[in-house]
Enzyme design. Structure first.
Site, PDB file in Angstrom:
ATOM      1  N   ASP A  17      10.600   0.643   4.912  1.00 49.43           N
ATOM      2  CA  ASP A  17      11.168   1.698   5.765  1.00 49.43           C
ATOM      3  C   ASP A  17      12.407   1.188   6.494  1.00 49.43           C
ATOM      4  O   ASP A  17      13.376   1.931   6.673  1.00 49.43           O
ATOM      5  CB  ASP A  17      10.136   2.201   6.782  1.00 49.43           C
TER       6      ASP A  17
ATOM      7  N   GLY B 167      -1.553   2.557   6.394  1.00 54.97           N
ATOM      8  CA  GLY B 167      -1.870   1.761   7.567  1.00 54.97           C
ATOM      9  C   GLY B 167      -1.212   0.390   7.618  1.00 54.97           C
ATOM     10  O   GLY B 167      -1.552  -0.431   8.460  1.00 54.97           O
ATOM     11  N   LYS B 168      -0.264   0.129   6.744  1.00 61.21           N
ATOM     12  CA  LYS B 168       0.394  -1.177   6.687  1.00 61.21           C
ATOM     13  C   LYS B 168       1.111  -1.535   7.985  1.00 61.21           C
ATOM     14  O   LYS B 168       0.987  -2.663   8.478  1.00 61.21           O
ATOM     15  CB  LYS B 168       1.394  -1.234   5.529  1.00 61.21           C
TER      16      LYS B 168
ATOM     17  N   GLY C 132       0.835  -1.185   0.000  1.00 63.32           N
ATOM     18  CA  GLY C 132       0.000   0.000   0.000  1.00 63.32           C
ATOM     19  C   GLY C 132       0.871   1.237   0.000  1.00 63.32           C
ATOM     20  O   GLY C 132       2.076   1.166   0.242  1.00 63.32           O
ATOM     21  N   GLY C 133       0.275   2.355  -0.273  1.00 63.66           N
ATOM     22  CA  GLY C 133       1.004   3.611  -0.298  1.00 63.66           C
ATOM     23  C   GLY C 133       1.416   4.071   1.093  1.00 63.66           C
ATOM     24  O   GLY C 133       1.011   3.503   2.113  1.00 63.66           O
ATOM     25  N   SER C 134       2.215   5.105   1.111  1.00 64.60           N
ATOM     26  CA  SER C 134       2.652   5.709   2.360  1.00 64.60           C
ATOM     27  C   SER C 134       1.433   6.136   3.185  1.00 64.60           C
ATOM     28  O   SER C 134       0.448   6.638   2.641  1.00 64.60           O
ATOM     29  CB  SER C 134       3.514   6.932   2.026  1.00 64.60           C
ATOM     30  N   SER C 135       1.499   5.893   4.479  1.00 62.15           N
ATOM     31  CA  SER C 135       0.456   6.273   5.435  1.00 62.15           C
ATOM     32  C   SER C 135      -0.874   5.566   5.209  1.00 62.15           C
ATOM     33  O   SER C 135      -1.917   6.030   5.668  1.00 62.15           O
ATOM     34  CB  SER C 135       0.247   7.797   5.449  1.00 62.15           C
TER      35      SER C 135
END
Length: 176
Positions: A37, A15-16, A10-13
């Site tokens: 990250d 909730g992964k 999923g994209g940044s922010s």
């Protein structure tokens, strides 16, 4: 077959990371949570520039050949851990969509993998990005859709409409 690897894309922010922490608490066996990250943080500061990984002021992420070399080793290392018995949750951002997923598919080979799309409306993710204060503004909105282009999933969750724990319960129910 028993799931050995859960890939959350999923994209940044989106909730992964929160989902990964919830999965670690919910699943009966110990699971390692490793993400892109962590890879970026492990890289030397010299690779936070040309040839490595760059974060443009508008949130665009630019990766070069030095990053790709280390990323390939990282992916193979995670696959090796899974092959030797570690159960792994991968927190990923497929900037290259289907091509990114293919790199993981090649490395994971015949390991049992649960591919999970973590969707989040770009505006919601952008709000989280601002609240976090540790992200480049614009990254969440620019990644919200592009990371899913051409990617095949076993399951998708939407964190704009469900809390991390609810999403983790849906995913945990699919883990064999």
């Amino acid at each position: 077959m028993t799931t050995q690897v859960i890939v959350l894309n999923g994209g940044s922010s989106s909730g992964k990371s929160g989902i990964a922490r919830c999965l670690q608490a919910l699943l009966p066996d110990p699971w390692l949570a490793l993400g892109t990250d962590t890879l970026v943080e492990a890289m030397p500061a010299s690779l936070q520039a040309d040839g490595g990984i760059e974060f443009a002021p508008d949130g665009e992420v630019i990766v070069g050949p030095a990053f790709r070399t280390l990323e390939a080793a990282w992916i193979e290392g995670i696959a090796a851990m899974a092959r030797t018995g570690a159960r792994v949750i991968v927190d990923e951002v497929f900037l290259g969509g289907a091509d990114s997923q293919q790199r993981w598919r090649n490395a994971l080979g015949d390991l049992p993998v649960l591919w999970v799309g973590v969707r989040c409306d770009g505006a919601v993710a952008a709000g989280r990005e601002v609240a976090r204060g540790d992200r480049i503004i614009g990254m969440a909105a620019s990644q919200a859709d592009v990371v899913h282009q051409g990617v095949a999933y076993d399951l998708e969750v939407d964190t704009a409409h469900a809390e991390s724990i609810e999403c983790a319960r849906v995913i945990a129910a699919r883990v064999g």
